[in-house]
Design a protein around this motif. Structure first.
Motif, short mmCIF file in Angstrom:
data_model
loop_
_atom_site.label_atom_id
_atom_site.label_comp_id
_atom_site.label_asym_id
_atom_site.label_seq_id
_atom_site.Cartn_x
_atom_site.Cartn_y
_atom_site.Cartn_z
N LEU A 199 0.83 -1.19 0.00
CA LEU A 199 0.00 0.00 0.00
C LEU A 199 0.87 1.25 0.00
CD1 LEU A 199 -2.85 1.27 0.29
CD2 LEU A 199 -2.51 1.13 2.77
N THR A 200 0.62 2.14 -0.95
CA THR A 200 1.23 3.46 -0.95
C THR A 200 0.13 4.50 -0.94
OG1 THR A 200 1.35 3.49 -3.38
CG2 THR A 200 3.31 2.74 -2.19
N LEU A 201 0.45 5.65 -0.39
CA LEU A 201 -0.52 6.75 -0.29
C LEU A 201 -0.03 7.91 -1.14
CD1 LEU A 201 -1.08 6.68 3.58
CD2 LEU A 201 -2.32 5.43 1.81
N VAL A 202 -0.93 8.50 -1.90
CA VAL A 202 -0.60 9.66 -2.73
C VAL A 202 -1.45 10.83 -2.26
CG1 VAL A 202 -0.42 10.58 -5.07
CG2 VAL A 202 -0.18 8.12 -4.69
N ASN A 203 -0.77 11.92 -1.92
CA ASN A 203 -1.47 13.15 -1.57
C ASN A 203 -1.85 13.85 -2.87
OD1 ASN A 203 -2.35 15.63 -0.72
ND2 ASN A 203 -0.67 15.98 0.71
N PRO A 204 -3.14 13.92 -3.22
CA PRO A 204 -3.51 14.48 -4.52
C PRO A 204 -3.23 15.98 -4.62
CG PRO A 204 -5.48 13.93 -3.26
CD PRO A 204 -4.31 13.40 -2.48
N LYS A 205 -3.02 16.66 -3.50
CA LYS A 205 -2.74 18.09 -3.56
C LYS A 205 -1.34 18.38 -4.08
CE LYS A 205 -5.96 19.80 -0.09
NZ LYS A 205 -6.12 20.56 1.16
N ASP A 206 -0.35 17.60 -3.59
CA ASP A 206 1.03 17.90 -3.99
C ASP A 206 1.71 16.74 -4.71
OD1 ASP A 206 1.58 16.12 -1.93
OD2 ASP A 206 2.37 17.65 -0.57
N GLY A 207 1.03 15.59 -4.84
CA GLY A 207 1.60 14.46 -5.55
C GLY A 207 2.65 13.68 -4.79
N VAL A 208 2.86 13.99 -3.51
CA VAL A 208 3.88 13.29 -2.73
C VAL A 208 3.37 11.90 -2.34
CG1 VAL A 208 5.16 13.26 -0.55
CG2 VAL A 208 5.03 15.36 -1.88
N VAL A 209 4.21 10.88 -2.56
CA VAL A 209 3.88 9.50 -2.24
C VAL A 209 4.53 9.12 -0.91
CG1 VAL A 209 4.07 7.10 -3.03
CG2 VAL A 209 3.74 8.94 -4.69
N SER A 210 3.84 8.33 -0.11
CA SER A 210 4.40 7.88 1.16
C SER A 210 3.91 6.48 1.47
CB SER A 210 4.00 8.84 2.30
OG SER A 210 2.59 8.85 2.46
N LEU A 211 4.61 5.84 2.39
CA LEU A 211 4.10 4.63 3.01
C LEU A 211 3.22 5.05 4.18
CD1 LEU A 211 7.31 2.40 3.25
CD2 LEU A 211 5.49 2.24 1.55
N PRO A 212 2.27 4.22 4.61
CA PRO A 212 1.51 4.55 5.81
C PRO A 212 2.43 4.58 7.03
CG PRO A 212 0.42 2.83 4.53
CD PRO A 212 1.79 2.99 3.95
N GLY A 213 2.14 5.49 7.93
CA GLY A 213 2.91 5.59 9.16
C GLY A 213 3.04 7.03 9.61
N GLY A 214 3.79 7.22 10.69
CA GLY A 214 3.97 8.58 11.19
C GLY A 214 4.60 8.57 12.57
N SER A 215 4.37 9.65 13.29
CA SER A 215 5.02 9.87 14.58
C SER A 215 4.35 9.08 15.70
CB SER A 215 4.99 11.36 14.93
OG SER A 215 5.71 12.10 13.98
N LEU A 216 5.18 8.64 16.64
CA LEU A 216 4.64 8.00 17.83
C LEU A 216 3.93 9.04 18.69
CD1 LEU A 216 6.82 5.85 16.90
CD2 LEU A 216 6.95 5.22 19.30
N GLU A 217 2.79 8.67 19.24
CA GLU A 217 2.00 9.53 20.12
C GLU A 217 1.96 8.89 21.50
OE1 GLU A 217 1.07 12.38 19.18
OE2 GLU A 217 1.19 12.26 16.99
N PRO A 218 1.59 9.68 22.52
CA PRO A 218 1.58 9.12 23.89
C PRO A 218 0.76 7.84 24.02
CG PRO A 218 1.36 11.50 23.98
CD PRO A 218 1.30 11.12 22.52
N GLU A 219 -0.36 7.74 23.30
CA GLU A 219 -1.19 6.54 23.42
C GLU A 219 -0.53 5.29 22.88
OE1 GLU A 219 -3.14 8.81 19.85
OE2 GLU A 219 -2.00 9.30 21.65
N ASP A 220 0.55 5.45 22.08
CA ASP A 220 1.27 4.29 21.56
C ASP A 220 2.21 3.68 22.60
OD1 ASP A 220 0.09 4.79 19.03
OD2 ASP A 220 1.65 6.26 18.58
N GLU A 221 2.45 4.38 23.70
CA GLU A 221 3.28 3.91 24.81
C GLU A 221 4.64 3.40 24.34
OE1 GLU A 221 0.75 1.09 26.85
OE2 GLU A 221 -0.33 2.72 27.87
N GLY A 222 5.23 4.12 23.37
CA GLY A 222 6.57 3.78 22.91
C GLY A 222 6.66 2.59 21.99
N ASP A 223 5.53 2.05 21.55
CA ASP A 223 5.50 0.84 20.72
C ASP A 223 5.37 1.23 19.24
OD1 ASP A 223 5.00 -1.52 19.39
OD2 ASP A 223 3.29 -2.11 20.63
N PRO A 224 6.42 1.03 18.42
CA PRO A 224 6.33 1.38 17.01
C PRO A 224 5.25 0.61 16.26
CG PRO A 224 8.61 1.00 17.63
CD PRO A 224 7.76 0.56 18.78
#
Length: 199
Positions: free
Chosen positions: A54-79
């Protein structure tokens, strides 16, 4: 060599793809994140049974990414928890247990206020995607494409280091998830209403 199949609509979307400049973060395959080096992000190679990811394309700027992002407190340090949450928020994806692949060493700490950090990469099975919706964190409404891992590297603009990362993901997915080593090369946009993939 077989011809890669895709629709006219996907051709139009791919024609607007823009690659981010490569950051040059060293890839540490299979190495655990050293104690004391904070993990700030987790991104995933999410595989369907035919070996595409799965890849994600932002239709506004055409940038492609894999799903994911920054760890948040609710993730309790678990990637793995961060990846599952982010994949759900960005792509409305339901994934299986994530497998650790390694990390990228961000020496300048652009994701950590200028302090060094790790950006983890994982692989997991993609079980389903729900009806498309905007990412609650950014408001972005991503287009969701299934592509072969090698093409994902090309769309991401990651070059040779990205290809090494993709190979690590494919090796893990073949062993852990039972996907074929040679993925289906059809480029497919997932429908707005979502899809379910056989387990």
């Amino acid at each position: 060599m077989s011809r890669i199949e895709y629709s006219a609509e996907i051709a139009e979307l791919l024609g607007r793809v823009r690659r981010r400049p490569t950051a040059g973060w060293p890839w540490r395959p299979g190495e655990p994140v050293p104690e004391g080096l904070p993990v700030k992000q987790s991104w995933g190679w999410l595989f369907v049974p035919d070996g595409r990811v799965l890849t994600l394309v932002n239709p506004k700027d055409g940038v492609v990414s894999l799903p994911g992002g920054s760890l948040e407190p609710e993730d309790e340090g678990d990637p793995g928890a961060a990846l599952a949450r982010e994949a759900g928020e960005e792509a409305q994806a339901v994934i299986g247990p994530p497998y650790y692949l390694g990390y990228l060493y961000d020496r300048v700490g652009s994701a950590n206020g200028g302090h060094e950090c790790a950006r983890v990469r994982m692989a997991a099975a993609l079980h389903a995607v729900g009806p498309t919706a905007p990412d609650p964190a950014s408001g972005r409404h991503y287009r969701r494409l299934l592509v072969a891992p090698g093409l994902a590297v090309e769309l991401l603009g990651w070059g040779a280091p990205g290809l090494r990362q993709a190979r690590a993901a494919v090796t893990t997915a073949v062993v852990r998830l039972g996907v074929p080593a040679a993925a289906n090369e059809t480029i497919e946009e997932l429908p707005p209403g979502g899809s379910v993939f056989p387990r």
